[in-house]
Scaffold this motif. Structure first.
Motif, PDB file in Angstrom:
ATOM      1  N   PHE A  49       0.646 -13.910  -1.648  1.00 44.99           N
ATOM      2  CA  PHE A  49      -0.091 -15.131  -1.364  1.00 44.99           C
ATOM      3  C   PHE A  49       0.231 -15.652   0.039  1.00 44.99           C
ATOM      4  N   LYS A  50       1.497 -15.689   0.384  1.00 37.26           N
ATOM      5  CA  LYS A  50       1.921 -16.105   1.714  1.00 37.26           C
ATOM      6  C   LYS A  50       2.235 -14.859   2.530  1.00 37.26           C
ATOM      7  N   LEU A  51       1.457 -14.645   3.573  1.00 34.41           N
ATOM      8  CA  LEU A  51       1.580 -13.421   4.355  1.00 34.41           C
ATOM      9  C   LEU A  51       2.729 -13.542   5.350  1.00 34.41           C
ATOM     10  N   GLU A  52       3.459 -12.449   5.475  1.00 38.70           N
ATOM     11  CA  GLU A  52       4.565 -12.361   6.426  1.00 38.70           C
ATOM     12  C   GLU A  52       4.411 -11.096   7.261  1.00 38.70           C
ATOM     13  N   TRP A  53       4.695 -11.219   8.547  1.00 34.88           N
ATOM     14  CA  TRP A  53       4.596 -10.073   9.455  1.00 34.88           C
ATOM     15  C   TRP A  53       5.833  -9.199   9.294  1.00 34.88           C
ATOM     16  N   VAL A  54       5.626  -7.918   8.956  1.00 36.16           N
ATOM     17  CA  VAL A  54       6.744  -7.001   8.720  1.00 36.16           C
ATOM     18  C   VAL A  54       6.658  -5.760   9.602  1.00 36.16           C
ATOM     19  N   GLY A  55       5.664  -5.678  10.453  1.00 38.57           N
ATOM     20  CA  GLY A  55       5.550  -4.522  11.338  1.00 38.57           C
ATOM     21  C   GLY A  55       5.247  -3.243  10.576  1.00 38.57           C
ATOM     22  N   LEU A  56       6.029  -2.218  10.816  1.00 37.22           N
ATOM     23  CA  LEU A  56       5.798  -0.895  10.219  1.00 37.22           C
ATOM     24  C   LEU A  56       6.567  -0.682   8.920  1.00 37.22           C
ATOM     25  N   GLN A  57       7.041  -1.748   8.320  1.00 37.12           N
ATOM     26  CA  GLN A  57       7.839  -1.607   7.096  1.00 37.12           C
ATOM     27  C   GLN A  57       7.036  -0.950   5.970  1.00 37.12           C
ATOM     28  N   ASN A  58       5.777  -1.338   5.808  1.00 36.04           N
ATOM     29  CA  ASN A  58       4.956  -0.744   4.750  1.00 36.04           C
ATOM     30  C   ASN A  58       4.796   0.756   4.944  1.00 36.04           C
ATOM     31  N   TYR A  59       4.634   1.184   6.192  1.00 39.92           N
ATOM     32  CA  TYR A  59       4.489   2.612   6.467  1.00 39.92           C
ATOM     33  C   TYR A  59       5.791   3.359   6.178  1.00 39.92           C
ATOM     34  N   ARG A  60       6.919   2.763   6.530  1.00 38.79           N
ATOM     35  CA  ARG A  60       8.209   3.404   6.255  1.00 38.79           C
ATOM     36  C   ARG A  60       8.445   3.534   4.754  1.00 38.79           C
ATOM     37  N   GLU A  61       8.057   2.535   4.000  1.00 40.95           N
ATOM     38  CA  GLU A  61       8.233   2.612   2.550  1.00 40.95           C
ATOM     39  C   GLU A  61       7.304   3.646   1.928  1.00 40.95           C
ATOM     40  N   LEU A  62       6.101   3.786   2.480  1.00 36.86           N
ATOM     41  CA  LEU A  62       5.167   4.783   1.959  1.00 36.86           C
ATOM     42  C   LEU A  62       5.680   6.205   2.145  1.00 36.86           C
ATOM     43  N   LEU A  63       6.351   6.444   3.247  1.00 33.92           N
ATOM     44  CA  LEU A  63       6.836   7.787   3.536  1.00 33.92           C
ATOM     45  C   LEU A  63       7.878   8.271   2.532  1.00 33.92           C
ATOM     46  N   VAL A  64       8.510   7.353   1.823  1.00 34.32           N
ATOM     47  CA  VAL A  64       9.519   7.741   0.823  1.00 34.32           C
ATOM     48  C   VAL A  64       9.080   7.335  -0.578  1.00 34.32           C
TER      49      VAL A  64
ATOM     50  N   SER B 265      -1.098  -4.601  -8.675  1.00 30.31           N
ATOM     51  CA  SER B 265       0.201  -5.082  -8.215  1.00 30.31           C
ATOM     52  C   SER B 265       0.066  -6.160  -7.150  1.00 30.31           C
ATOM     53  N   PHE B 266      -1.148  -6.347  -6.617  1.00 33.34           N
ATOM     54  CA  PHE B 266      -1.444  -7.357  -5.597  1.00 33.34           C
ATOM     55  C   PHE B 266      -0.597  -7.169  -4.339  1.00 33.34           C
ATOM     56  N   GLU B 267      -0.263  -5.920  -4.022  1.00 32.55           N
ATOM     57  CA  GLU B 267       0.434  -5.601  -2.782  1.00 32.55           C
ATOM     58  C   GLU B 267      -0.590  -5.075  -1.787  1.00 32.55           C
ATOM     59  N   GLN B 268      -1.391  -5.965  -1.260  1.00 33.62           N
ATOM     60  CA  GLN B 268      -2.522  -5.565  -0.433  1.00 33.62           C
ATOM     61  C   GLN B 268      -2.085  -5.015   0.921  1.00 33.62           C
ATOM     62  N   GLY B 269      -0.994  -5.498   1.471  1.00 33.95           N
ATOM     63  CA  GLY B 269      -0.493  -4.938   2.715  1.00 33.95           C
ATOM     64  C   GLY B 269      -0.055  -3.501   2.539  1.00 33.95           C
ATOM     65  N   TYR B 270       0.618  -3.223   1.428  1.00 33.42           N
ATOM     66  CA  TYR B 270       1.071  -1.865   1.121  1.00 33.42           C
ATOM     67  C   TYR B 270      -0.131  -0.946   0.904  1.00 33.42           C
ATOM     68  N   ALA B 271      -1.136  -1.452   0.172  1.00 37.25           N
ATOM     69  CA  ALA B 271      -2.343  -0.662  -0.062  1.00 37.25           C
ATOM     70  C   ALA B 271      -3.113  -0.424   1.229  1.00 37.25           C
ATOM     71  N   SER B 272      -3.132  -1.419   2.114  1.00 35.01           N
ATOM     72  CA  SER B 272      -3.814  -1.251   3.399  1.00 35.01           C
ATOM     73  C   SER B 272      -3.140  -0.183   4.247  1.00 35.01           C
ATOM     74  N   ALA B 273      -1.804  -0.147   4.212  1.00 34.88           N
ATOM     75  CA  ALA B 273      -1.089   0.895   4.944  1.00 34.88           C
ATOM     76  C   ALA B 273      -1.434   2.277   4.411  1.00 34.88           C
ATOM     77  N   ALA B 274      -1.528   2.393   3.095  1.00 36.87           N
ATOM     78  CA  ALA B 274      -1.902   3.683   2.499  1.00 36.87           C
ATOM     79  C   ALA B 274      -3.311   4.077   2.899  1.00 36.87           C
ATOM     80  N   SER B 275      -4.234   3.113   2.922  1.00 38.90           N
ATOM     81  CA  SER B 275      -5.616   3.423   3.301  1.00 38.90           C
ATOM     82  C   SER B 275      -5.710   3.825   4.765  1.00 38.90           C
ATOM     83  N   VAL B 276      -4.910   3.221   5.631  1.00 36.23           N
ATOM     84  CA  VAL B 276      -4.921   3.599   7.049  1.00 36.23           C
ATOM     85  C   VAL B 276      -4.411   5.028   7.214  1.00 36.23           C
ATOM     86  N   ILE B 277      -3.348   5.374   6.511  1.00 38.00           N
ATOM     87  CA  ILE B 277      -2.813   6.737   6.583  1.00 38.00           C
ATOM     88  C   ILE B 277      -3.853   7.751   6.116  1.00 38.00           C
ATOM     89  N   VAL B 278      -4.522   7.444   5.009  1.00 40.44           N
ATOM     90  CA  VAL B 278      -5.542   8.353   4.476  1.00 40.44           C
ATOM     91  C   VAL B 278      -6.707   8.473   5.454  1.00 40.44           C
TER      92      VAL B 278
END
Length: 305
Positions: free
Chosen positions: A59-74, A270-283
């Protein structure tokens, strides 16, 4: 009569006075509305997805940079969905290619094939959701397929199609092959019928058999058509969502969860839209790279040959 002559002369004078820049810019002005519309429905969502992939929070967005991408890789679930997509996609695409090319090679010389094209395309005219519900009913809910197998003479009882990894994947492959093989078939028939008939006639005069004619002449000439068809179907398979969502929902144990369903589950369950957006960008990036490699492989210039 004098007024008409004066009007025509005025138009010609105006056309002559139009600057070269305006003449060159006029076609682009005509195309501008369509270009702006396409950029609005493609480029802007992509930019927003990239921006959202650098943020986190439900609900409250926070800037995390490339954290979502790093988490996706593992993330094992993400890589499992990638593997499932490639596995199911490669099997489905291979079966569709063999069936479509085989049928096209058999009928492209026949005149009746042209008149019956609309019949061949009927499966792909249905909505994917309707096709998914149909095959779910035939395989699992209605037990129609199991009953037919039992009537043939194979005593298999009531098969739990969704409780076995092989069976669940088989249902997805069958549903996709049934609906989208006609897509490749129509493209291949058009490509074969559009080839130069004089080359085939010359090969026949030299004593070439049907198999040699097809594999040595017709099929190599079909390389660009095959490349375009495979790229289009490959991109569509990567975004296959309806079948997985309606038939299996990723079961059993995530064995049928494709990357598109993984993105959906992450964003809207899961309502993790930032995480899902990172996955969609990678794809998206991976799809563009793979499509470019395939097209370059089949579309070589004369200097590369």
């Amino acid at each position: 009569m004098t007024d008409a002559v004066l009007a025509t002369s005025s138009i010609r004078t105006t056309a002559r006075r139009r600057s070269p820049f305006r003449r060159k810019a006029f076609p682009y002005l005509l195309l501008a509305p369509a270009v702006i519309y396409l950029l609005g429905i493609t480029l802007w969502p992509a930019i927003y997805a990239i921006k959202r992939s650098l943020q986190t929070g439900k609900f409250k967005l926070e800037w995390v940079g490339l954290q979502n991408y790093r988490e996706l890789l593992v993330d094992n679930a993400f890589w499992t969905s990638i593997w499932n997509t490639l596995l199911l996609g490669s099997i489905t695409l291979a079966i569709e290619f063999v069936i479509a090319m085989g049928l096209a090679a058999l009928v492209y010389r026949s005149g009746w094939a042209r008149g019956w094209r609309i019949v061949f395309t009927l499966p792909m005219l249905f909505m994917p959701s309707a096709v998914s519900y149909l095959w779910k009913l035939l395989f699992n809910d209605g037990r129609v397929i199991a009953d037919l197998i039992n009537r043939i003479g194979f005593d298999v009882g009531n098969i739990d199609w969704m409780g076995n990894v092989f069976n669940a994947r088989l249902v997805l492959v069958v549903a996709d092959v049934w609906q989208w093989t006609p897509f490749l078939f129509i493209i291949f028939v058009a490509g074969l019928q559009g080839q130069d008939k004089e080359i085939e006639e010359a090969a026949r005069l030299d004593g070439a058999s049907w198999t040699k004619l097809f594999f040595n002449i017709s099929l190599p000439m079909m390389r660009p058509v095959i490349a375009i068809a495979l790229v289009l179907r490959g991109v569509d398979i990567l975004s296959n969502f309806a079948g997985v969502h309606i038939i299996t929902q990723g079961t059993p144990g995530g064995a049928t969860e494709t990357v598109s369903y993984f993105i959906y589950r992450t964003a809207f369950k899961s309502f993790e839209q930032g995480y899902a957006s990172a996955a969609s960008v990678i794809v998206l990036v991976a799809t563009i790279i793979l499509a470019q490699l395939l097209l370059r492989r089949f579309f070589k210039s004369g200097t590369d040959a």
